[in-house]
Design a protein around this motif. Structure first.
Motif, PDB file in Angstrom:
ATOM      1  N   ILE A 149       0.968  -1.165   0.037  1.00 15.47           N
ATOM      2  CA  ILE A 149      -0.026   0.176   0.080  1.00 15.47           C
ATOM      3  C   ILE A 149       0.885   1.226   0.144  1.00 15.47           C
ATOM      4  O   ILE A 149       0.711   2.178  -0.734  1.00 15.47           O
ATOM      5  CB  ILE A 149      -0.887   0.028   1.249  1.00 15.47           C
ATOM      6  N   VAL A 150       1.708   1.490   0.951  1.00 19.25           N
ATOM      7  CA  VAL A 150       2.596   2.407   1.259  1.00 19.25           C
ATOM      8  C   VAL A 150       3.651   2.636  -0.170  1.00 19.25           C
ATOM      9  O   VAL A 150       3.571   3.764  -0.643  1.00 19.25           O
ATOM     10  CB  VAL A 150       3.502   2.505   2.470  1.00 19.25           C
ATOM     11  N   MET A 151       3.933   1.779  -0.678  1.00 16.10           N
ATOM     12  CA  MET A 151       4.803   1.799  -1.759  1.00 16.10           C
ATOM     13  C   MET A 151       4.459   2.092  -3.064  1.00 16.10           C
ATOM     14  O   MET A 151       4.481   3.079  -3.785  1.00 16.10           O
ATOM     15  CB  MET A 151       5.876   0.540  -2.114  1.00 16.10           C
ATOM     16  N   THR A 152       2.989   1.396  -3.299  1.00 10.83           N
ATOM     17  CA  THR A 152       2.213   1.800  -4.282  1.00 10.83           C
ATOM     18  C   THR A 152       1.472   3.250  -4.389  1.00 10.83           C
ATOM     19  O   THR A 152       1.595   4.106  -5.559  1.00 10.83           O
ATOM     20  CB  THR A 152       1.012   0.989  -5.002  1.00 10.83           C
ATOM     21  N   PHE A 153       1.309   3.813  -3.008  1.00 14.09           N
ATOM     22  CA  PHE A 153       0.905   5.195  -2.933  1.00 14.09           C
ATOM     23  C   PHE A 153       1.933   6.015  -3.344  1.00 14.09           C
ATOM     24  O   PHE A 153       1.741   6.974  -3.932  1.00 14.09           O
ATOM     25  CB  PHE A 153       0.788   5.325  -1.373  1.00 14.09           C
ATOM     26  N   GLY A 154       3.461   6.038  -3.038  1.00 15.68           N
ATOM     27  CA  GLY A 154       4.462   6.591  -3.555  1.00 15.68           C
ATOM     28  C   GLY A 154       4.347   6.724  -5.092  1.00 15.68           C
ATOM     29  O   GLY A 154       4.767   7.749  -5.721  1.00 15.68           O
ATOM     30  N   LEU A 155       4.188   5.562  -5.710  1.00 15.38           N
ATOM     31  CA  LEU A 155       4.328   5.456  -7.203  1.00 15.38           C
ATOM     32  C   LEU A 155       3.248   6.245  -7.742  1.00 15.38           C
ATOM     33  O   LEU A 155       3.524   7.081  -8.637  1.00 15.38           O
ATOM     34  CB  LEU A 155       4.519   3.986  -7.496  1.00 15.38           C
ATOM     35  N   TYR A 157       1.277   8.379  -6.448  1.00 12.24           N
ATOM     36  CA  TYR A 157       1.309   9.968  -6.208  1.00 12.24           C
ATOM     37  C   TYR A 157       2.251  10.610  -7.349  1.00 12.24           C
ATOM     38  O   TYR A 157       1.793  11.603  -7.721  1.00 12.24           O
ATOM     39  CB  TYR A 157       1.487  10.093  -4.714  1.00 12.24           C
ATOM     40  N   THR A 158       3.473   9.875  -7.199  1.00 13.92           N
ATOM     41  CA  THR A 158       4.356  10.557  -8.318  1.00 13.92           C
ATOM     42  C   THR A 158       3.860  10.660  -9.695  1.00 13.92           C
ATOM     43  O   THR A 158       4.054  11.565 -10.411  1.00 13.92           O
ATOM     44  CB  THR A 158       5.652   9.380  -8.276  1.00 13.92           C
ATOM     45  N   VAL A 159       3.023   9.712 -10.240  1.00 12.13           N
ATOM     46  CA  VAL A 159       2.624   9.585 -11.401  1.00 12.13           C
ATOM     47  C   VAL A 159       1.382  10.770 -11.697  1.00 12.13           C
ATOM     48  O   VAL A 159       1.466  11.448 -12.600  1.00 12.13           O
ATOM     49  CB  VAL A 159       1.841   8.167 -11.621  1.00 12.13           C
ATOM     50  N   TYR A 160       0.519  10.952 -10.611  1.00 11.50           N
ATOM     51  CA  TYR A 160      -0.130  12.040 -10.644  1.00 11.50           C
ATOM     52  C   TYR A 160       0.417  13.297 -10.778  1.00 11.50           C
ATOM     53  O   TYR A 160       0.087  14.318 -11.580  1.00 11.50           O
ATOM     54  CB  TYR A 160      -1.225  12.012  -9.483  1.00 11.50           C
TER      55      TYR A 160
END
Length: 254
Positions: A149-155, A157-160
């Motif tokens: 969850i945390v790692m994909t959130f960072g990914l 969020y970066t994409v956005y």
């Protein structure tokens, strides 16, 4: 709000040349990414007699995935948006950046790209085992879910911030593939020793199919999709929807 901008799309989109072309771009980019990423793990394992879980192996995996994702996103960005990840596509869908119909096409293409990449890798290496993602000793399934969850959130969020936000045109938009590759590489260094640091259901799906190993496979779907959803909702609600100010032109502070 994202929920109000969600679009189902027209079923005719399944046969649209533009949508099929975009799906093909996702298939090719995912194939390239998974072949390089999983291939690096298989190569390091062969060179070190299955010592791919050493610190050097973790660094090698982070670099290979970061570099490969940078390329995979860049070559598909102008055609499909360069998602290369079902979780990224889901996050984009929640923010109204892609229809559900096109999302389904992307998901099919991404999963097929991963499976084909692993089959090609297995054939090219003479039957070398393509290991499925698994949890390290002492790591529980819910620990791994939180990691994902945390790692994909960072990914996502970066994409956005670098690609989906309409204000990311210009220099910020240009560096989007680099930023996306960097965050994935960094996350692999952070979580790779615990659950493999997938952040991408397609990356986990191909090896699972080829090795037919499904232990705790659900972790690599639930975690990334939840992380992507949280990132999409947070970024859209807080940083896009209000539009509280107009960014100053660079001449104002250059």
């Amino acid at each position: 709000m994202p929920i109000s901008s969600i679009a189902i799309g027209n079923p005719a989109e399944f046969g649209s040349v533009d949508a099929l072309r975009a799906a093909l771009a996702e298939f090719i980019s995912t194939l390239i990414f998974v072949f390089a990423g999983s291939g690096s793990g298989a190569a390091f394992s062969k060179l070190t007699d299955d010592a791919s879980t050493t610190p050097a192996g973790l660094v090698a995996a982070a670099l290979a995935h970061g570099f490969a994702l940078f390329v995979a996103v860049a070559i598909a960005a102008n055609i499909s948006g360069g998602h290369v990840n079902p979780a990224v596509t889901f996050g984009a869908f929640l923010g109204g950046n892609i229809t559900l119909v096109r999302s389904v096409l992307y998901w099919i293409a991404q999963l097929l790209g991963s499976v084909v990449a692993c089959l090609l890798l297995e054939f090219a290496t003479g039957g070398l085992t393509i290991a499925a993602f698994s949890l390290s000793t002492g790591v529980g399934v819910w620990n791994a879910v939180v990691f994902e969850i945390v790692m994909t959130f960072g990914l996502v969020y970066t994409v956005y911030a670098t690609a989906l936000d309409k204000r990311s045109a210009g220099n910020i938009g240009i560096i989007a593939p680099i930023a996306i590759g960097f965050i994935v590489g960094a996350n692999i260094l952070a979580g790779g020793a615990f659950d493999g640091a997938s952040m991408n259901p397609a990356v986990s799906f191909g090896p699972a199919v080829v090795s037919w190993s499904w232990d705790n496979h659900w972790v690599y779907w639930l975690g990334p999709f939840l992380g992507a959803a949280i990132a999409a909702l947070v970024y859209d609600w807080i940083f896009i929807s209000p539009a509280t100010h107009e960014p100053l032109p660079t001449t104002e502070y250059a």
